[in-house]
Motif scaffolding. Structure first.
Motif: not given
Length: 571
Positions: A178-182, A190-191, A284-286, A319-321
């Protein structure tokens, strides 16, 4: 003679008895020693067996001794791992009863290599059936115990539960993926799609939906949806929306906590989307303490989600926040910039319309004014002998008002055309410009104009600089009520600019009017009835055009000083 023989025999017999007794004593002693040694060996053997049994029984690894697929000896760890009793396990066959069907082929292949003397040991990851019907992933190390002929008599297996290690490894791989993809992505959709796709694939979900949250409007927008077997995508043209007061997803936003519901038929917050499902999980994404998004999934089975799902969702959300938040900020910036661009286009259009309107209106007004002026002049001339003094004065007053109106219209035209005229930039000698103005305009004898320092050459448009200085100098003359009026023009060179000043000893301006003097049509109730209130507005517009600054220092009845700064740029 006979007695001698008897005596010899007796002595020989005595010696034999003595020797036999000694031999018996030695035999008895050695037998006792042998017995003691045997007991020690047996005790040592028993002790070693006890130690080995203790190690086997208390090992964290499952240990198996098997022969021809049958379990002969097992330890407590294997019993605890699989959930069967000792008796149940000893009646089972390894491949037929305990191995996952998909792992049987590889297990039998490795076992065949072992039994045909091609290898002595092997290691394999395989799934074992537990009594509750679930499977546990284990790393299994198998070694052969051979007889004197080299044939496999037994197999010893060490079985290690690697389920948790495997989960953590898969989770780490998923997070890395995921880290590489975003990485480097700046588009919110896209994210969102990468988050939905990665989560669905890792957990084999029926569906996974990602929402963005607008806390200002209280709206959640569905930006991506995916499942492990079906691409659903991120269609920007058909975005599903709901408020933060709706659904399990909305509750996750309001509470800033995950919501796990395993029977939605009993949940009042549940909203049916495309179809009814019994289980739902929303996390939730915080970022910076605020909920900026939600990862949501539903499943058709009851009690589907567990705390392992929660942890995975949380890890992915964490990770994605940062990237998600950055994309939201960028989207807001783009939206704001788009609104600014639209507003700028609208303002430019409005300004153009206003300029055209000013010219049209001015033209349409000047024509009747000229007619009125001519008509009044004719009436006055034709009736000069008839009109009394008061009527003549009224005609003169009308002509004066018409003249002022004409001046006002000319001022509007000049003001509206300042930034419409094509900007021509050349080196302009301001000393010469001011000298030409002094020679051109009317200066009463009581007014003395002084140039304290030589004015510089500066980049710009000569006509605009003429308007700038002429309006300020004319104002200084017009509003001077002293018997000996003085107007001082000066300049001071700074690092990047020239600071100009035009100072007079006239009537001055009260401080309460300092913020108004540059507004259009603002005359501040001054004494000169010919003022249109446009001259200083033109000055301010020219200064703004060259990105300069202008301000005033003045006291009522003590005079005024206008300061303005212009860039030192020149060719």
């Amino acid at each position: 003679m006979l007695n001698d023989k008897i005596s010899i025999l007796e002595r020989a017999l005595l010696r034999e008895r003595k020797a036999r007794k000694e031999a018996e004593e030695i035999l008895e002693k050695k037998s006792f020693e042998l017995y003691k040694t045997q007991k020690q060996i047996e005790e040592l053997y028993d002790d070693r067996n006890a130690q080995l049994k203790l190690i086997v029984d208390n090992s964290s690894l499952g240990i198996v001794l098997s022969q021809n697929e049958k379990l002969i000896t097992i330890n407590r760890a294997l019993v605890n791992l699989l959930g069967y009793s000792y008796q149940e396990l000893l009646s089972m066959r390894i491949s037929d009863d305990l191995t996952h069907p998909e792992d049987v082929e590889e297990t039998e292949y490795q076992t065949n290599l072992l039994e045909t003397n091609k290898i002595d040991r092997f290691s394999i990851q395989k799934r074992y059936l537990r009594k509750d019907g679930s499977y546990v992933l284990c790393k299994t190390n198998v070694s052969a115990v051979r007889d004197k002929k080299g044939e496999v008599k037994y197999q010893v297996a060490l079985i290690e539960n690697v389920t948790e290690i495997n989960k953590k490894t898969k989770m780490l791989n998923t997070l890395n993926k995921l880290s590489v993809s975003i990485l480097g992505k700046r588009d919110l959709y896209e994210i969102g799609w990468e988050i939905a796709k990665t989560t669905a694939e890792h957990l084999q979900l029926e569906d996974c939906v990602v929402y963005s949250v607008n806390l200002e409007t209280g709206i959640l927008t569905q930006i991506a949806t995916a499942s492990h077997s079906l691409y659903k995508g991120n269609d920007k043209t058909n975005l599903f929306e709901l408020t933060i007061n709706e659904g399990i997803v909305g509750k996750s936003v309001r509470t800033s906590e995950y919501q796990m519901v395993n029977d939605t038929s009993k949940c009042l917050d549940y909203l049916v989307d495309d179809s009814f499902r019994y289980s739902e999980l929303a996390v939730p994404i915080i970022a910076n303490g605020k909920v900026i998004g939600v990862i949501d999934s539903e499943n058709s089975k009851k009690n589907y989600f567990n705390f392992e799902h929660v942890e995975v969702f949380k890890n992915i959300a964490s990770l994605a926040s940062a990237q998600f938040n950055s994309a939201i900020s960028l989207a807001k910036e783009k939206k704001t910039q788009l609104e600014k661009d639209k507003l700028l286009i609208k303002l430019e259009k409005n300004n153009e319309e206003l300029k055209n309107f000013a010219h049209v209106v001015s033209h349409d007004l000047k024509s009747p004014l000229r007619s009125m002026s001519a008509l009044i002049s004719w009436i006055k001339e034709d009736n000069s002998e008839v009109f009394d003094q008061e009527t003549s004065n009224n005609c003169n007053l009308l002509l004066a008002k018409i003249h002022k109106m004409d001046s006002l219209i000319n001022g509007i035209l000049k003001y509206s055309s300042i930034d419409k005229i094509e900007k021509v930039s050349t080196n302009v000698n301001l000393q010469r410009v001011v000298e030409e103005i002094i020679e051109t305009i009317y200066i009463p004898e009581k007014i003395n104009i002084k140039l304290k320092n030589k004015l510089p050459v500066i980049l710009g448009d000569k006509f605009r600089y003429q308007q700038l200085f002429q309006n300020l100098i004319s104002n200084a003359i017009k509003y001077n009520d002293k018997e000996q009026g003085v107007v001082e023009i000066d300049v001071c060179e700074k690092q990047n600019t020239f600071l100009f000043s035009i100072k007079d000893n006239g009537i001055g301006i009260a401080k309460k009017y300092h913020s108004k003097i540059f507004e259009v049509f603002e005359t501040l109730g001054q004494h000169n009835d010919n003022s249109t209130g446009i001259g200083l507005s033109i000055v301010k517009k020219i200064i703004d055009l060259y990105e300069g600054k202008i301000w005033i220092e003045s006291e009522h009845n003590k005079g005024t000083c206008f300061f303005f700064e212009l860039s030192k740029m020149r060719y």
